[in-house]
Scaffold this active site. Structure first.
Site, PDB file in Angstrom:
ATOM      1  N   ASN A  16       0.037  -1.062   0.272  1.00  0.00           N
ATOM      2  CA  ASN A  16      -0.057   0.397   0.424  1.00  0.00           C
ATOM      3  C   ASN A  16       0.817   1.150  -0.096  1.00  0.00           C
ATOM      4  OD1 ASN A  16      -3.164  -0.717   0.523  1.00  0.00           O
ATOM      5  ND2 ASN A  16      -1.889  -2.106   1.937  1.00  0.00           N
ATOM      6  N   MET A  92       1.744  -2.509  12.286  1.00  0.00           N
ATOM      7  CA  MET A  92       0.940  -3.591  13.305  1.00  0.00           C
ATOM      8  C   MET A  92       0.867  -2.897  14.627  1.00  0.00           C
ATOM      9  SD  MET A  92      -0.372  -5.254  11.311  1.00  0.00           S
ATOM     10  CE  MET A  92      -0.930  -6.699  12.153  1.00  0.00           C
ATOM     11  N   ARG A  93       0.831  -2.079  15.262  1.00  0.00           N
ATOM     12  CA  ARG A  93       0.838  -1.516  16.640  1.00  0.00           C
ATOM     13  C   ARG A  93      -0.647  -1.081  17.107  1.00  0.00           C
ATOM     14  NH1 ARG A  93       4.110  -4.781  18.683  1.00  0.00           N
ATOM     15  NH2 ARG A  93       3.475  -3.806  20.967  1.00  0.00           N
ATOM     16  N   LEU A  95      -1.993   2.349  18.684  1.00  0.00           N
ATOM     17  CA  LEU A  95      -1.817   3.262  18.733  1.00  0.00           C
ATOM     18  C   LEU A  95      -2.548   3.886  20.419  1.00  0.00           C
ATOM     19  CD1 LEU A  95      -1.623   5.119  16.161  1.00  0.00           C
ATOM     20  CD2 LEU A  95       0.281   4.115  16.750  1.00  0.00           C
ATOM     21  N   ASN A 109      -6.356   5.089   8.241  1.00  0.00           N
ATOM     22  CA  ASN A 109      -5.934   3.412   8.425  1.00  0.00           C
ATOM     23  C   ASN A 109      -6.168   2.701   7.240  1.00  0.00           C
ATOM     24  OD1 ASN A 109      -4.440   1.260   9.496  1.00  0.00           O
ATOM     25  ND2 ASN A 109      -6.575   0.814   9.711  1.00  0.00           N
ATOM     26  N   HIS A 111      -8.205  -0.776   5.776  1.00  0.00           N
ATOM     27  CA  HIS A 111      -8.135  -2.404   6.529  1.00  0.00           C
ATOM     28  C   HIS A 111      -8.490  -3.378   5.609  1.00  0.00           C
ATOM     29  CE1 HIS A 111      -9.717  -4.892   9.963  1.00  0.00           C
ATOM     30  NE2 HIS A 111     -10.499  -4.757   9.451  1.00  0.00           N
ATOM     31  N   GLU A 145     -10.199   2.745  19.509  1.00  0.00           N
ATOM     32  CA  GLU A 145     -10.939   1.936  19.313  1.00  0.00           C
ATOM     33  C   GLU A 145     -10.297   1.544  18.183  1.00  0.00           C
ATOM     34  OE1 GLU A 145     -11.865  -0.491  21.575  1.00  0.00           O
ATOM     35  OE2 GLU A 145     -13.232   1.422  22.981  1.00  0.00           O
ATOM     36  N   ASP A 147      -9.746  -0.264  14.705  1.00  0.00           N
ATOM     37  CA  ASP A 147     -10.417  -0.731  13.025  1.00  0.00           C
ATOM     38  C   ASP A 147     -11.793   0.255  13.366  1.00  0.00           C
ATOM     39  OD1 ASP A 147      -8.035  -2.065  12.136  1.00  0.00           O
ATOM     40  OD2 ASP A 147      -8.715  -4.368  12.936  1.00  0.00           O
ATOM     41  N   ALA A 175      -7.671  -4.254  -4.058  1.00  0.00           N
ATOM     42  CA  ALA A 175      -8.752  -2.782  -4.562  1.00  0.00           C
ATOM     43  C   ALA A 175      -8.067  -2.318  -3.583  1.00  0.00           C
ATOM     44  CB  ALA A 175     -10.146  -3.608  -3.718  1.00  0.00           C
TER      45      ALA A 175
END
Ligand code: GRF
Length: 222
Positions: A16, A92-93, A95, A109, A111, A145, A147, A175
């Site tokens: 990405n 992959m952390r 925050l 972000n 997802h 929270e 995602d 996509a």
């Protein structure tokens, strides 16, 4: 045109990131990728930064005793580079609420699901297990929270009868590579803004609904 200074946070492959770098090469793109930060020194995606002459920094979470210290390092590298917007791209952390607050409506972000379905990991396996017919990807403003947060744009792909998680993941990823540059364009240009828990689009955008939801199914090989 003022181009917003963007920092991309990665942990791994960086496909990405590569899509964002490619999009930002267009002269009319409203953002420039000026910094790549990885929490993993071995992240393959760091190569894209060096290939394109983009500065990169390592903020190795394992090198810090606390999340606060790790995030202080992140904050330091972002502010030294004059970053205005942050893109999480396979970072992959988790925050902290404090960090997210500091960057309120300035972190997005990507997802690999149509949120709010399938938050968290292993989205493609779970989508197959649930038997959904349509799957996809979402770009959203980051909230504390995982995602969760106001949705900027989504891409839908079909789930095909002979899919396994790998085939479905590959379709979603293609996509994503179209979706993320489009979503960053909307945010960096100010067309899409986080207001409370929704994204508000300017009037110009409201007449272009295809710009926030697209289905690349029709033009895919499979
Ligand atoms: C993508 O599927 C993205 O949606 C998720 O992590 C993956 C990162 O892939 N957040 P890459 O590192 O961009 O190739």
């Amino acid at each position: 045109m003022t181009r917003r200074r963007v920092g991309v946070l990665i942990s791994g492959r960086g496909s990405n990131l590569a899509a964002l770098i490619a999009a930002a090469q267009a002269p009319d793109y409203p953002a420039e990728i000026v910094l790549v930060v990885s929490n993993r020194p071995e992240a393959a995606g760091l190569a894209y930064a060096s290939e394109h002459g983009i500065a990169s920094e390592i903020a190795d979470h394992k090198a810090f005793a606390t999340k606060a210290e790790f995030e202080a390092r992140l904050q330091a590298v972002l502010s030294v580079a004059g970053i205005e917007l942050v893109c999480l791209a396979g970072f992959m952390r988790l925050l902290s609420g404090e960090f997210v607050e500091l960057w309120q409506n300035r972190i997005i972000n990507i997802h690999p699901s149509l949120l709010p379905a399938f938050r968290g990991l292993d989205t493609h396996v779970r989508a197959l297990a649930a038997g959904v017919c349509i799957h996809g990807a979402t770009v959203h403003f980051v909230r504390h929270e995982t995602d969760e947060g106001p949705i900027v744009a989504q891409a839908a792909v079909p789930v095909l009868p002979d899919d396994n998680a790998e085939r479905l993941a590959a379709r979603v990823l293609r996509a994503e590579h179209r979706l993320y540059p489009m979503a960053l364009r909307l945010v960096a240009s100010g067309v899409a803004r986080g207001v409370g828990e929704r994204v508000v689009f300017d009037g110009r955008h409201l007449r272009e609904p295809n710009a926030v939801l697209f289905s690349p199914a029709a033009d895919q090989e499979d």
